[in-house]
Design a protein around this motif. Structure first.
Motif, PDB file in Angstrom:
ATOM      1  N   GLY A 136      53.283  22.134   4.590  1.00  0.00           N
ATOM      2  CA  GLY A 136      53.100  20.708   4.372  1.00  0.00           C
ATOM      3  C   GLY A 136      52.218  20.068   5.409  1.00  0.00           C
ATOM      4  N   PRO A 148      58.056  13.684  -5.426  1.00  0.00           N
ATOM      5  CA  PRO A 148      59.015  13.673  -4.322  1.00  0.00           C
ATOM      6  C   PRO A 148      60.045  14.787  -4.476  1.00  0.00           C
ATOM      7  N   LEU A 196      58.219  15.665   0.496  1.00  0.00           N
ATOM      8  CA  LEU A 196      57.368  16.059  -0.626  1.00  0.00           C
ATOM      9  C   LEU A 196      57.554  17.528  -0.973  1.00  0.00           C
ATOM     10  N   ASP A 197      58.753  18.018  -0.753  1.00  0.00           N
ATOM     11  CA  ASP A 197      58.997  19.438  -0.930  1.00  0.00           C
ATOM     12  C   ASP A 197      60.446  19.632  -1.356  1.00  0.00           C
ATOM     13  N   THR A 214      49.315  13.315  -5.183  1.00  0.00           N
ATOM     14  CA  THR A 214      50.487  13.461  -4.328  1.00  0.00           C
ATOM     15  C   THR A 214      51.553  14.255  -5.066  1.00  0.00           C
ATOM     16  N   PRO A 215      52.119  15.286  -4.443  1.00  0.00           N
ATOM     17  CA  PRO A 215      53.178  16.061  -5.108  1.00  0.00           C
ATOM     18  C   PRO A 215      54.362  15.166  -5.447  1.00  0.00           C
TER      19      PRO A 215
END
Length: 376
Positions: free
Chosen positions: A65, A226, A331-332, A223-224
């Motif tokens: 990240g 959430p 975000l992972d 953006t990935p």
């Protein structure tokens, strides 16, 4: 005159293209986040025996990240506190962990991962916790790696703890295939010329990379999502169509690999324990007793294997948003340090904790801690 007028712009364009490509190559070598796989190749390696592994005795600065974190492996290629030689025949007072990126502890320093915490606790009793987990592993690899370690390397352990992931059925169908000669190969997926060209431009051209992000932003994918919500590998647990299409088939394959693993463990007089945990998708849907839990609980009962279900740890009285914000990377889908601490503390109260609370006196304790490189 026309040739002279064209020569200037063409020359400038040529210089721009050269500068663009050369600059991209510099970024690939100097910026870990530019192409993470380029840096990962220095410590993530292929394996003829079980597809992929970690390079032994590595000392690297890994990135996840965009954030750096220290990465060390021991002589067996297991993630560890520091490079060290693991004696394969040094006794059976050891516990082997198998799992994927969650158990590897991706994005988190080793000492802050649940494996590192358990290792630190067990070290006080002279017990060695060996973390053989690697990102993107699944049951077919768990079995083949365990067989390699026990029967070819001759590694002595008294217990194996397997951390089964929600993505395992997906990997068993779409990521790996077992050949007739027992080798694990990647499933070849079709990629169009357009996709290949786009990937090449993303990593080999500064302009191409900028255009890629502009396109992703236009499509709303810059953006990935959430906490990694909505990813395909988790859908079989809540989507009936995904379960019928590949989820059921993947579960059956995973079950057969685990059948082989429990038989292997019993041949070598090694205990086996099973642990399951949810992804953010299951937490958001409060999927407390869904397909993952039902299948593996039944499997563990049938095979008389201790079963640790960590779904209730994340699915309870707290709102899902609060659980995700507290224990997962923003975000992972992986746990942050607080999530690893929660897992470790919870495991210590289960069958896993019993494995690490061996009350037999062990004169190796001080020497063991010295080898681990710990400073109290």
């Amino acid at each position: 005159m026309t040739r002279l007028r064209l020569g200037g712009p063409l020359f400038a364009l040529g210089l721009f293209v050269v500068a663009d490509l050369v600059g991209a190559q510099a970024c690939r070598r100097l910026l870990p986040w530019w192409e993470p796989s380029h840096f990962e190749r220095t410590y993530r390696v292929q394996s003829r025996n079980y597809h992929h592994d970690l390079a032994p005795n590595s000392t690297r600065q890994a990135h996840w990240g965009g954030e750096p974190y220290p990465y060390r492996t021991n002589s067996l290629g297991f993630r560890d506190a520091a490079p060290r030689v693991v004696q394969v025949h040094s006794g059976s007072n050891r516990v082997l962990l198998l799992g994927d990126s969650f158990t590897e502890g991706i994005g988190v320093p080793y000492q802050a991962t649940f494996a590192g915490i358990l290792d630190s606790v067990a070290a006080g009793k002279g017990i060695d916790v060996l973390n053989a987990a690697v990102s993107s592993y699944s049951p077919v690899i768990y079995y083949h790696k365990a067989r390699h370690l026990l029967e070819r390397v001759g590694l002595e352990v008294r217990a194996i703890v397997v951390f089964l992931d929600v993505s395992d059925p997906y990997d068993e169908v779409y990521r790996y295939r077992l050949t007739s000669d027992g080798e694990i190969h990647s499933v070849e997926t079709y990629r169009s010329a357009k996709q290949k060209a786009a990937d090449w431009l993303r990593y080999n051209s500064i302009t191409g990379r900028a255009m890629t992000f502009v396109l992703l932003a236009y499509e709303g994918r810059a953006t990935p999502p959430p906490f990694g919500l909505g990813q395909a590998p988790a859908r079989w647990t809540y989507d009936a169509e995904a379960y019928r299409a590949w989820g059921s088939r993947g579960l059956q394959r995973a079950g057969r690999s685990m059948d082989s693993l429990v038989a292997l463990a019993r041949r070598h007089d090694v205990s086996l324990t099973l642990v399951i945990y949810p992804w953010p998708d299951q937490i958001v849907r409060r999927d407390l007793d869904g397909r993952q839990v039902e299948f593996w609980q039944e499997w563990a009962t049938r095979n008389e294997v201790p079963f640790v279900n960590l779904f209730p740890l994340f699915i309870g009285s707290l709102p899902p948003d609060s659980v995700l914000a507290r224990y997962f990377m923003p975000l992972d889908l992986h746990w942050n340090a607080a999530g690893h601490r929660l897992i470790a503390d919870s495991l210590l109260a289960t069958e896993v904790g019993r494995l690490l609370r061996d009350d037999r006196p062990d004169v190796r304790t001080a020497e063991h801690q010295r080898q681990r490189g710990r400073i109290e």
